[in-house]
Design a protein around this motif. Structure first.
Motif, PDB file in Angstrom:
ATOM      1  N   SER A  68       3.765  -1.705   7.326  1.00  8.31           N
ATOM      2  CA  SER A  68       4.437  -2.873   6.760  1.00  8.31           C
ATOM      3  C   SER A  68       4.028  -2.971   5.305  1.00  8.31           C
ATOM      4  O   SER A  68       3.064  -2.331   4.865  1.00  8.31           O
ATOM      5  CB  SER A  68       4.051  -4.152   7.507  1.00  8.31           C
ATOM      6  N   ALA A  69       4.769  -3.780   4.559  1.00  7.82           N
ATOM      7  CA  ALA A  69       4.448  -3.934   3.141  1.00  7.82           C
ATOM      8  C   ALA A  69       3.037  -4.488   2.965  1.00  7.82           C
ATOM      9  O   ALA A  69       2.293  -4.057   2.079  1.00  7.82           O
ATOM     10  CB  ALA A  69       5.471  -4.863   2.475  1.00  7.82           C
ATOM     11  N   GLY A  70       2.653  -5.425   3.819  1.00  9.73           N
ATOM     12  CA  GLY A  70       1.323  -6.017   3.721  1.00  9.73           C
ATOM     13  C   GLY A  70       0.231  -5.014   4.002  1.00  9.73           C
ATOM     14  O   GLY A  70      -0.795  -4.981   3.314  1.00  9.73           O
ATOM     15  N   ARG A  71       0.456  -4.168   5.015  1.00  6.04           N
ATOM     16  CA  ARG A  71      -0.568  -3.176   5.348  1.00  6.04           C
ATOM     17  C   ARG A  71      -0.666  -2.091   4.271  1.00  6.04           C
ATOM     18  O   ARG A  71      -1.755  -1.598   3.990  1.00  6.04           O
ATOM     19  CB  ARG A  71      -0.264  -2.560   6.713  1.00  6.04           C
ATOM     20  N   VAL A  72       0.459  -1.731   3.690  1.00  2.00           N
ATOM     21  CA  VAL A  72       0.414  -0.763   2.597  1.00  2.00           C
ATOM     22  C   VAL A  72      -0.377  -1.328   1.421  1.00  2.00           C
ATOM     23  O   VAL A  72      -1.222  -0.647   0.825  1.00  2.00           O
ATOM     24  CB  VAL A  72       1.839  -0.371   2.149  1.00  2.00           C
ATOM     25  N   ALA A  73      -0.122  -2.597   1.099  1.00  2.00           N
ATOM     26  CA  ALA A  73      -0.845  -3.233  -0.004  1.00  2.00           C
ATOM     27  C   ALA A  73      -2.333  -3.345   0.316  1.00  2.00           C
ATOM     28  O   ALA A  73      -3.190  -3.131  -0.556  1.00  2.00           O
ATOM     29  CB  ALA A  73      -0.261  -4.612  -0.281  1.00  2.00           C
ATOM     30  N   ALA A  74      -2.659  -3.660   1.572  1.00  2.00           N
ATOM     31  CA  ALA A  74      -4.065  -3.765   1.970  1.00  2.00           C
ATOM     32  C   ALA A  74      -4.748  -2.400   1.898  1.00  2.00           C
ATOM     33  O   ALA A  74      -5.897  -2.289   1.468  1.00  2.00           O
ATOM     34  CB  ALA A  74      -4.169  -4.330   3.384  1.00  2.00           C
ATOM     35  N   PHE A  75      -4.031  -1.376   2.328  1.00  2.00           N
ATOM     36  CA  PHE A  75      -4.561  -0.007   2.274  1.00  2.00           C
ATOM     37  C   PHE A  75      -4.849   0.405   0.828  1.00  2.00           C
ATOM     38  O   PHE A  75      -5.905   0.971   0.521  1.00  2.00           O
ATOM     39  CB  PHE A  75      -3.556   0.944   2.918  1.00  2.00           C
ATOM     40  N   LEU A  76      -3.919   0.094  -0.085  1.00  2.00           N
ATOM     41  CA  LEU A  76      -4.122   0.425  -1.493  1.00  2.00           C
ATOM     42  C   LEU A  76      -5.277  -0.367  -2.090  1.00  2.00           C
ATOM     43  O   LEU A  76      -6.050   0.152  -2.901  1.00  2.00           O
ATOM     44  CB  LEU A  76      -2.833   0.180  -2.279  1.00  2.00           C
ATOM     45  N   SER A  77      -5.413  -1.640  -1.692  1.00  2.67           N
ATOM     46  CA  SER A  77      -6.539  -2.454  -2.175  1.00  2.67           C
ATOM     47  C   SER A  77      -7.861  -1.890  -1.686  1.00  2.67           C
ATOM     48  O   SER A  77      -8.851  -1.844  -2.433  1.00  2.67           O
ATOM     49  CB  SER A  77      -6.381  -3.904  -1.697  1.00  2.67           C
ATOM     50  N   ALA A  78      -7.881  -1.456  -0.422  1.00  2.00           N
ATOM     51  CA  ALA A  78      -9.106  -0.885   0.139  1.00  2.00           C
ATOM     52  C   ALA A  78      -9.481   0.406  -0.592  1.00  2.00           C
ATOM     53  O   ALA A  78     -10.659   0.635  -0.902  1.00  2.00           O
ATOM     54  CB  ALA A  78      -8.924  -0.608   1.630  1.00  2.00           C
ATOM     55  N   PHE A  79      -8.475   1.239  -0.864  1.00  5.34           N
ATOM     56  CA  PHE A  79      -8.741   2.484  -1.590  1.00  5.34           C
ATOM     57  C   PHE A  79      -9.246   2.184  -3.001  1.00  5.34           C
ATOM     58  O   PHE A  79     -10.193   2.814  -3.486  1.00  5.34           O
ATOM     59  CB  PHE A  79      -7.470   3.332  -1.657  1.00  5.34           C
ATOM     60  N   THR A  80      -8.630   1.211  -3.659  1.00  4.59           N
ATOM     61  CA  THR A  80      -9.064   0.820  -5.007  1.00  4.59           C
ATOM     62  C   THR A  80     -10.508   0.343  -5.000  1.00  4.59           C
ATOM     63  O   THR A  80     -11.306   0.696  -5.876  1.00  4.59           O
ATOM     64  CB  THR A  80      -8.156  -0.286  -5.562  1.00  4.59           C
ATOM     65  N   ALA A  81     -10.863  -0.464  -3.996  1.00  2.08           N
ATOM     66  CA  ALA A  81     -12.231  -0.970  -3.899  1.00  2.08           C
ATOM     67  C   ALA A  81     -13.218   0.173  -3.700  1.00  2.08           C
ATOM     68  O   ALA A  81     -14.298   0.186  -4.316  1.00  2.08           O
ATOM     69  CB  ALA A  81     -12.334  -1.968  -2.747  1.00  2.08           C
ATOM     70  N   ALA A  82     -12.875   1.155  -2.852  1.00  2.00           N
ATOM     71  CA  ALA A  82     -13.776   2.281  -2.604  1.00  2.00           C
ATOM     72  C   ALA A  82     -13.981   3.100  -3.880  1.00  2.00           C
ATOM     73  O   ALA A  82     -15.110   3.496  -4.202  1.00  2.00           O
ATOM     74  CB  ALA A  82     -13.211   3.162  -1.490  1.00  2.00           C
ATOM     75  N   VAL A  83     -12.894   3.359  -4.617  1.00  2.00           N
ATOM     76  CA  VAL A  83     -13.019   4.114  -5.867  1.00  2.00           C
ATOM     77  C   VAL A  83     -13.870   3.337  -6.866  1.00  2.00           C
ATOM     78  O   VAL A  83     -14.720   3.908  -7.566  1.00  2.00           O
ATOM     79  CB  VAL A  83     -11.620   4.412  -6.456  1.00  2.00           C
ATOM     80  N   ALA A  84     -13.659   2.012  -6.944  1.00  2.00           N
ATOM     81  CA  ALA A  84     -14.438   1.191  -7.882  1.00  2.00           C
ATOM     82  C   ALA A  84     -15.918   1.197  -7.515  1.00  2.00           C
ATOM     83  O   ALA A  84     -16.787   1.296  -8.400  1.00  2.00           O
ATOM     84  CB  ALA A  84     -13.892  -0.236  -7.896  1.00  2.00           C
ATOM     85  N   LEU A  85     -16.225   1.104  -6.223  1.00  2.00           N
ATOM     86  CA  LEU A  85     -17.627   1.160  -5.797  1.00  2.00           C
ATOM     87  C   LEU A  85     -18.251   2.490  -6.204  1.00  2.00           C
ATOM     88  O   LEU A  85     -19.390   2.530  -6.690  1.00  2.00           O
ATOM     89  CB  LEU A  85     -17.727   0.970  -4.279  1.00  2.00           C
ATOM     90  N   TRP A  86     -17.521   3.577  -5.976  1.00  2.00           N
ATOM     91  CA  TRP A  86     -18.031   4.889  -6.378  1.00  2.00           C
ATOM     92  C   TRP A  86     -18.273   4.925  -7.889  1.00  2.00           C
ATOM     93  O   TRP A  86     -19.315   5.389  -8.350  1.00  2.00           O
ATOM     94  CB  TRP A  86     -17.026   5.985  -5.997  1.00  2.00           C
ATOM     95  N   TRP A  87     -17.317   4.409  -8.651  1.00  2.00           N
ATOM     96  CA  TRP A  87     -17.412   4.487 -10.103  1.00  2.00           C
ATOM     97  C   TRP A  87     -18.603   3.689 -10.631  1.00  2.00           C
ATOM     98  O   TRP A  87     -19.337   4.144 -11.500  1.00  2.00           O
ATOM     99  CB  TRP A  87     -16.118   3.981 -10.736  1.00  2.00           C
TER     100      TRP A  87
END
Length: 386
Positions: free
Chosen positions: A233-252
């Protein structure tokens, strides 16, 4: 003389540029990939105050078992047969400990406690005997004495039912975590001083970087698995992208500058043992806990992106980044001697997001938390204050 030659072969040969992490150490860490997964799943299934407290206690034990082994391989060469066989035994006990995590407070407490005690006492016994003619020998004897004493509390807690077991385990961990601060003061054996702990700071930094990759990998696995098993769903896609963004930011935030520079700074300090004890042994606990809690938030948000924000959901989504940033703030303060303004501002922003829980959805909170982490990561990229 023969025992001294054996000790010399067991110990790592120091290099001005740090000794590399060996393939066997990487193999050893695979067991703790499983342990981190077990902790994350357990917290997700029991995300209550009691469940969070139990997970924190188990995480503290898992981290302590791994960290003491990392200190051991900082001194002893894991490619020596005797050291490697000892680590194999630690791996087996660690696997049993990890397998018992989901039921550690419900039927398998003795399995968890027995495996943990075997790890700490068995490894400490080996190094105390192996280093008996080395200047660090008395320190290892004191560590063995402390772990032998707390092992009794661990086993008693495993045999006890209900809250009594948790109390005994908490007491055991409190004693173990306090021991390095007072130099493992032991009757008849005296105490140790951090100046005696001649660590290889670059090696220790690399070991902690690798453990950080383990917990970040768990966050990505949770995101992928949850998204794979849910109806798109659109909401789950957005949540998935937010989760990926958070993981990359934590790594950075962790890896871009501070991770490498910290090892160099500790190696160049006048008291690397004391600084390494503070920066890695203690201050990495909230950093690691923050990533594990974030993984729980990722699972909840992708599964129910537009649902109601409960107190538990808010604590997971905002509490994970809060723990991570607070721990990293203290870590950089200990190593570099300054408080990061960017992290302080980010902590304030996350606290402000907590005021929106009455009107926000999980997706909105996750997006906000990811944006805060991304702003800190962007500051690292610009070369601003760490």
């Amino acid at each position: 003389m023969r025992s001294e030659r054996l000790t010399d072969r067991l110990f790592r040969q120091r290099s001005p540029h740090g000794t590399p992490v060996t393939p066997f150490e990487l193999f050893f860490d695979l067991v703790y990939v499983f342990a981190v997964t077990q902790l994350g799943h357990g917290l997700a299934e029991h995300f209550t105050v009691a469940g969070a407290a139990q997970t924190l206690l188990l995480l503290a034990a898992v981290w302590w078992a791994w960290m003491y082994t990392s200190w051991t391989t900082n001194w002893f060469h894991p490619d020596h047969v005797a050291v490697r066989l000892t680590l194999v035994g630690v791996m087996l006990a660690s696997l049993v400990m990890a397998a018992a995590i989901p039921s550690a407070f419900d039927g398998r407490g003795l399995w968890f406690a027995g495996a943990y005690a075997a790890i700490q006492v068995g490894r400490s016994l080996f190094v105390a005997v192996a280093a008996r003619s080395h200047p660090l020998g008395p320190t290892f004897q004191r560590i063995l004495a402390w772990h032998s004493f707390t092992a009794v509390l661990w086993i008693a807690g495993g045999l006890a039912d209900g809250p009594a077991g948790a109390v005994l385990w908490t007491a055991a961990l409190a004693l173990e975590y306090a021991a390095p601060w007072h130099g493992y003061t032991t009757p008849f054996l005296g105490r140790s001083h951090p100046s005696e702990w001649t660590i290889d700071a670059e090696h220790m930094a690399e070991r902690c970087r690798l453990f950080m990759l383990i917990v970040l990998g768990e966050s990505l696995l949770v995101a992928g698995a949850t998204f794979s098993g849910a109806q798109p769903s659109a909401g789950r896609v957005a949540a998935f992208l937010s989760a990926f963004t958070a993981a990359v930011a934590l790594w950075w935030i962790y890896f871009h500058r501070a991770a490498d520079a910290a090892g160099e700074r500790i190696a160049a300090s006048g008291d690397p043992g004391r600084l390494g004890r503070s920066a890695y042994t203690y201050l990495h606990v909230p950093v690691i806990a923050g990533v594990i809690v974030t993984a729980v938030a990722v699972k909840t948000t992708i599964a129910h992106p537009t649902g109601t924000v409960t107190a538990g959901t808010a604590c997971a989504i905002l509490g994970g980044p809060l723990l991570f940033l607070a721990g990293h703030l203290l870590f950089t303060r200990a190593v570099f001697g300054h408080l990061s303004r960017s992290r302080l501002l980010a902590l304030a922003a996350l606290a402000a997001l907590g005021l929106t829980t009455a009107i926000a959805t999980p997706l909105m909170l996750m997006g906000g938390a990811a944006a805060v982490l991304l702003s800190v990561a962007a500051g690292e990229l610009r070369g601003g204050e760490g």
